[in-house]
Design a protein around this motif. Sequence first.
Motif: not given
Ligand code: NAD
Length: 478
Positions: A151, A178, A212, A175, A330, A251, A229, A157, A381
Amino acid sequence: MTYPSIYLHIGGAWRAGSLPQTQCVINPATGATIAEYPLASADDLDAAVASAVKGLAVWRRVAPAERCRLMRKAAELLRTRADEIAALITAEQGKRLSEARLEVLSGADVIEWFAEEGRRCYGRVIPSRGPDSTCTALREPVGVVAAFTPWNFPINQALRKIAAALAAGCSIVVKGPEEAPASVAALVRVFLDAGIPADALNLVYGVPADVSARLIAHPDVRKVSFTGSTSVGKQLAALAGAHMKRVSMELGGHAPVIVCDDADIALAVKLLSVQKFWNAGQACISPTRLLVQEGVYDSFIEQFIAAARGVRTGDGMLKETRMGPLANVRRLQAMRSFVDDAVGRGARLELGGQRIGEQGYFFEPTVLSGVPVTARLWNEEPFGPIASIAPFKDLDEAVAEANRLPYGLAAYAFTRSAKAAHRIGQDVEAGMVAINSINVGMPEMPFGGIKDSGYGSEGGTEALDSYLNTKLISHTLT
Ligand code: NAD
């Protein structure tokens, strides 16, 4: 701005999901629900993959020059829709409108870059061992791609994955995030309106773990690309490993910045304060561990605080806003707990540190100095508008601290010494090192991490490699 109804794009049609429940989209500037989005069932996901299989059969046979033409058309359409799509990004993700517009326009450049690179996926002829033999290495599309996009930069992205996949002749099931479903849907429309075969590009939303698990295990999916993440990335990489799927993982990071005594401090402060508060710090390449050499430590902090104080926080739709809200509740909770933990362990709160108001998810631009190595902020992070600063004595100490964490995405350094710059470039463990600049992420540059920050590249010529198989044809005339 009218927020659109959200649908899944499966089998060439925009339609609702088959799960009975829906989820809310929230405007992070107000906390208000602005829409609901549908969720894909297992059958919907299977239908999306079946459509992508059909799309692959058509798209892989389209000549690369024609693929390029259609993708360039998509880039042009994206430019003409920049204002409309930027407004969607700001409404659902929160960043200020000018940043959202830049995201869309730079996205058009990314599509053009991949469109052109797709024409240059050359194979090679290998000298053969016999007089009547030829030996050829072909580059072929890997097949159906399952992509999971986050997001924080909903357009950028998603389009890095979509454009690279399409340029290589693959089809894709995305996908979307959200938190920002309408932006990605608008992006998918751009590609479809440009003439990309509808089956080649499917879009779903759903329960992330269910989506996923289904897509990665599906036998017709050949490649997985995830941005998010590290913890989720590791789960998905493990699942992909169990099913022997090609993987790219973009990541989390915890970017060290090494500011040496001999640096141009005014330049460092100017660039770092922009990069730090860009997208409210919710960027994987955000500078997060500012290591400043003792000789310039006090003066750097003073100048950085002055710059951070000038970052006006507010609704991203307002012209005067320089930093919008955090994207979700969050992140707001995470910021509070990072600050409390760091201060509790002896860091000095120089600026900010509080939520702003009770409505929406606003958090003050925050500066902490003397952050101890034990603080959670210094190890996890932050993904938010917090600049953490700590002093260092010599370059050995700074490089060791930069490399201490398992992350290895972006790193920055400011120095006038060619020797120090060379040392940092060589020894800092990161996928991208910017020296006296914040210049990373252009379409032609490799973009990706090492260590726990993932593998594979989302930019440069390397990005196409992960969407291509190499096939050897060894042919003897009879
Ligand atoms: P999160 O890890 O829960 O979600 C990050 C993304 O992963 C979301 O788009 C979510 O839909 C997706 N996701 C989560 N669980 C999944 C699964 N089991 N299968 C497929 N997709 C899944 O984290 P968050 O609370 O939304 O974001 C915070 C953390 O996410 C940050 O600390 C950061 O590390 C990371 N993040 C990194 C990037 C990046 O550009 N690398 C982008 C967004 C978030």
